[in-house]
Structures are given as structure tokens and as C-alpha cells.
Enzyme design. Structure first.
Site, PDB file in Angstrom:
ATOM      1  N   LYS A 261      18.868 -55.518  21.622  1.00  0.00           N
ATOM      2  CA  LYS A 261      18.151 -55.166  22.841  1.00  0.00           C
ATOM      3  C   LYS A 261      18.866 -54.105  23.654  1.00  0.00           C
ATOM      4  O   LYS A 261      18.272 -53.500  24.526  1.00  0.00           O
ATOM      5  CB  LYS A 261      17.836 -56.411  23.655  1.00  0.00           C
ATOM      6  N   ARG A 262      20.112 -53.854  23.340  1.00  0.00           N
ATOM      7  CA  ARG A 262      20.802 -52.784  24.067  1.00  0.00           C
ATOM      8  C   ARG A 262      20.230 -51.421  23.695  1.00  0.00           C
ATOM      9  O   ARG A 262      20.256 -50.486  24.466  1.00  0.00           O
ATOM     10  CB  ARG A 262      22.293 -52.811  23.739  1.00  0.00           C
TER      11      ARG A 262
END
Ligand code: GLU
Length: 506
Positions: A261-262
């Protein structure tokens, strides 16, 4: 190599998500492949909720998974709400079944009680690390006599139940895409099957349920390959037929790292909030490691199902590329919808009750007529905002401070299960206090990140109105606009954030 047709058993596949986070793209990807395979062979696709981790599982996350699968058209033939006679479909409701099955393993000597405490286990781990040995349980409690075990159990001593794993030889199993895999048994830990709270672990519950639910093919992400030796050992100990195993390649970011998700929003809710068409997203996931025989990248789920073969999945890490998804989604908008359908689909997305319901109380008091709404609240309906570092210039905050505020707020909001305005306000105010920042200054980069402007509607209201997925994406977008955070800085910030979190509120 194993063939995808199981030995004459009816084809039954499943996904078994744990409700411990927002519904993940990886779950949709694995669901799609399982569903197409089952339906291609006239079989059933089962949904099972693996909620044995009491602390991390929640009903809210379970609801999120069910809704996301429904939105994507990946509904299940059997599972919660659709009884096929093999339920219950939530592991938390199957306690009696695990208790009965663990007794069988204990009686046959394939499982044993272990009374070792954390102190002994951590000393053992450090010793193994020092000697550069494979870390794992050393079989200490295997030496206990039956009488001793019975006496300690009757005294109510805290214990777990472990799997007895051979200490020599190889474990051999087939993976449909990789062929035969061999792993030495000594590399496999004597895994815990029943935890000290009486709950089963993933390995035990997963195998028992796959067997009892008649799962013929276990199709899941490749991160589970290392669990297969424990699983096949369990099948063999019970004398059950092993399913066909097929491990799908992991989805990757464009830089080839594991989808995270980064670097890419992984929550399905984000794609919904951004206004992608569910059929386009599903189609794009169908291109991950698989393709139609003719190579056409745009296809419906029915076309995928009619042509689906597990053997044609390629193991080279499939890249989830947002640009490619945008291109495909654009094709759907142009080719699959006429003007009237586009208008209907757009209105359904833009005027969803939760969205409009969230905006109305914010703008009603501040506008004179409807045509004022767009200027005031247009950002609530936008996707990513095009920001640059200049948007964050401030007399008392430099880029570093802004990044720090944004990253800490992102983490604080990730841990805010109830995404109401008040919960958001409390979280952010506490954070500002712990960071020793005046609330005005603290809120400045958040205003810009969320609304694109330095002054706008209340930022707490705006965050609640756009919802967790878009809010997180905008905070990340703002951090990127400010030059991003390197891995090294990220580690440092994580440490600082942990210290702040544990600091008592003033
Ligand atoms: N509960 C596991 C998960 O969260 C299931 C893995 C499997 O498919 O065996 O993904």
C-alpha cells in the site's frame, strides 16, 4: 506434473480471507481465478472466513470483504449467507469440529501437548540464532510421559498443541504450476495447531476445513507455499486425500516489489471510491499472469471463465500498473457504455447516498444556491489531487515537518476503526498534542493534502466525507508531492511514531 483435473472429485475451490484489514486487491485476484476455474468445470466456489485471530479479526472487516466481492461480481456459491450444507463458513463458529479433530491427532500420536513457556522458547530461539541453526521448536515436550502430561493438564497448566513433524527425510508435494517440490523435514517447524486460548491456528483450521468442505483445488497466493509441508502432513496423518495445490504468482508494483500500500493503493474500496468500473477492475486482474488465448486484454468474466486454464498461468511476477488499469477502464467507458448508460453510471457513483449524505451537512450552511456547491466542495468528489511541493509552503513548517505530520496522521488514521468525524478529530488532536504542535500549524499540511487548498471546510469533516481509502491516498499523494520518504527515513519515522503513540496524552 499434477493435472488440474482432480482425481474424479467434483471441482470445489475456495478463498479463505482473514477479516483483519481492508478488503485487498490480492483477495479479489485469487477469488477471480478460483471462481473461473470452478465454474469452468461445473464446480462450486466457496467463501470461508478465517477469523481465528480474535484480536485482529473484526465484523467490520468481514463486512468489507463481503461487500467488495459483491461489488466486483465475484460472489460465491457457498459461504456466509449462502448455505451449501458445509457450514458454518466462519471458523469462529466451528470450534466443536476442531476440538474433535485434534483429539484424533492426539490419540494417533501425530500431535502433542507442549507446556514450554515463552521464556524457554525465546532462549531456545536466541541459542539457535547464535549457532546459526534453523529456528524452531526442539521437541522438548515430546519426551514427557503420558502420566506427566495428564497430571499437568489436570492442574490446568497453560499449554499449546503442536504437530509432530518427522526429523528426517523429505516432504514431497506437487504444485500445479511448479511441479514437484521437495523440502527437508528438519526445516519444518513443529507448528502450533491449537493455541493456549484453545483456538486453532491457521494451519490446522485451514486443512480441516478444506477437507470437510470438499475442496478439490487449493488455489492461493505463492506466499503460502512454505506452509504446504505442514498441510500435506496433516492430510496424510488424517488419511485424507490431498487437494491439488496451485500457488498463484504475487502481484507486484511497477518496480517489481511485492504489491504494497505504500506504492499502490491495495484496498478495493479505493478503486470503488475513485470511480473505476468493477468489471474493468476484474478484467484487469484477469490479466495478472493469465491472458486470453488470442492475447486480447479486454474480456468479460464469462469469457475468462470459458477459456480458463490454470496451466496457462505464467509465473513471472505480474505487475499491477495503475496506468494500464486507467487505460482499460477508459476503454470500458468508451466501448461498453453509451451516453445514457454513462450518465446513469456516473450519477450512481457521484451521488451515492453516503457521499452526498456526508457532503450535505458540510455545505448547506455555507452556500446560497446549488451552483455554489461545486466551488466549495468539488474536492470531495475528486480522485487524486495534482499537488506540488510549493502548495505546502508555510512560514513555520518546512517540507520535512510537513512530511512528518502527514505520515504520522496517515498511521494514526490507519488505526482509527470508526472513521467518524469525531473519532478522526480526537485522533488528530491527540497526535498534534503529542507532537507539541499548535493545532493550526499541524492542520495546515492536512488541509492542503485533503482539499488542495490551505483553507476549506473543516478538515475533520472532509476526511470523514471522502472516507478512509481516498483520505489515505491523498495523504500519500501529498507526501509524494513533497519529495517522498526514503526507506531509511521511513524506519526512523516509524520508531518516532511508536514512541509518540506510547507517550501518555497531556
Ligand atoms: N486465511 C488465509 C489468508 O488470509 C488463507 C490462505 C489460504 O488460502 O490458505 O489469506
Amino acid at each position: 506434473m499434477a493435472s488440474s483435473a482432480a482425481s474424479g472429485r467434483p471441482v470445489r475451490t475456495r478463498i479463505a480471507p482473514s477479516p483483519t484489514g481492508d478488503p485487498h486487491l490480492g483477495t479479489a485476484y485469487v477469488a477471480l481465478f478460483n471462481r473461473c476455474f470452478a465454474h469452468r468445470h461445473g464446480g462450486s466456489f466457496v467463501l470461508r472466513i478465517e477469523d481465528t485471530d480474535r484480536e485482529r479479526s473484526s465484523k467490520r472487516f468481514e463486512r468489507g470483504i463481503l461487500d467488495a466481492l459483491g461489488w466486483l461480481g465475484l460472489d460465491w456459491d457457498e459461504g456466509p449467507g449462502r448455505d451449501g450444507g458445509n457450514g458454518p463458513y466462519r471458523q469462529s463458529e466451528r470450534g466443536g469440529i476442531y476440538a474433535e479433530k485434534i483429539r484424533v491427532l492426539l490419540e494417533k500420536g501425530h500431535a502433542f501437548h507442549c507446556f514450554c513457556d515463552e521464556n524457554r522458547l525465546s532462549k531456545l530461539r536466541s541459542e539457535q540464532m547464535r549457532l546459526k541453526l534453523q529456528p524452531g521448536y526442539d521437541g522438548h515436550c515430546l519426551g514427557l510421559s503420558k502420566e506427566e502430561v495428564a497430571a499437568r493438564l489436570s492442574r490446568g497448566e497453560r499449554h499449546v498443541i503442536r504437530l509432530r513433524v518427522p526429523r528426517e527425510g523429505d516432504c514431497v508435494f506437487d504444485d500445479l504450476l511448479r511441479g514437484e517440490i521437495r523440502i527437508d523435514w528438519p526445516q519444518i517447524d513443529m507448528a502450533v495447531l491449537i493455541k493456549s486460548d484453545g483456538m486453532p491456528t491457521y494451519h490446522f483450521a485451514n486443512v480441516v476445513d478444506d477437507h470437510l468442505m470438499g475442496i478439490s483445488h487449493v488455489i492461493r497466493g505463492e506466499e503460502w507455499i512454505s506452509s504446504v509441508p505442514k498441510h500435506v502432513l496433516l492430510y496424510d496423518c488424517f488419511g485424507w486425500e490431498r487437494p491439488v495445490f496451485c500457488h498463484l504468482p504475487l502481484l507486484r508494483n511497477p518496480d517489481k516489489s511485492k504489491l504494497s500500500k505504500r506504492k499502490n493503493p491495495t484496498s478495493i474500496g479505493y478503486y470503488q471510491a475513485m470511480g473505476y468500473l468493477p468489471e474493468a477492475l476484474v478484467n484487469y486482474l484477469g490479466n495478472m499472469g493469465w491472458s486470453l488465448p488470442g492475447g486480447e486484454e479486454k474480456f468479460s468474466q464469462a469469457e475468462m471463465r470459458d477459456n480458463f486454464e490454470l496451466e496457462r498461468i505464467s509465473l513471472g511476477g505480474p505487475i499491477f500498473d495503475r496506468k494500464k488499469l486507467d487505460w482499460l477502464n477508459g476503454r470500458y467507458l468508451r466501448e461498453n457504455l453509451d451516453d445514457a448508460e454513462f450518465a446513469r453510471a456516473f450519477a450512481a457513483w457521484a451521488f451515492q447516498a453516503w457521499k452526498i449524505g456526508g457532503i450535505a451537512p458540510l455545505v448547506r450552511q455555507r452556500v446560497g444556491k446549488f451552483s455554489d456547491v461545486a466551488a466549495l466542495a468539488g474536492f470531495l468528489l475528486q480522485g487524486d489531487l495534482a499537488l506540488s511541493a510549493g502548495d505546502f509552503s508555510h512560514q513555520q513548517l518546512d517540507a520535512d515537518s510537513c512530511r512528518r505530520i502527514l505520515q504520522f496522521s496517515l498511521w494514526a488514521l490507519e488505526n482509527t476503526p470508526d472513521f467518524s468525524r469525531d473519532a478522526i478529530e480526537t485522533r488528530l488532536r491527540q497526535l498534534a498534542e503529542k507532537m507539541d504542535l499548535k493545532i493550526r500549524n499541524f492542520l495546515f499540511p492536512l488541509f492542503v493534502a485533503i482539499s488542495g487548498r490551505a483553507v476549506s471546510l473543516s478538515v475533520y469533516d472532509a476526511i470523514a466525507a471522502i472516507g478512509p481509502d481516498l483520505a489515505r491516498a491523498r495523504l500519500r499523494g501529498a507526501i509524494e508531492a513533497l519529495g517522498g520518504i526514503s526507506n531509511k527515513q521511513q524506519k526512523k519515522l516509524e520508531k518516532e511514531f511508536r514512541l509518540l503513540r506510547d507517550k501518555p496524552a497531556a
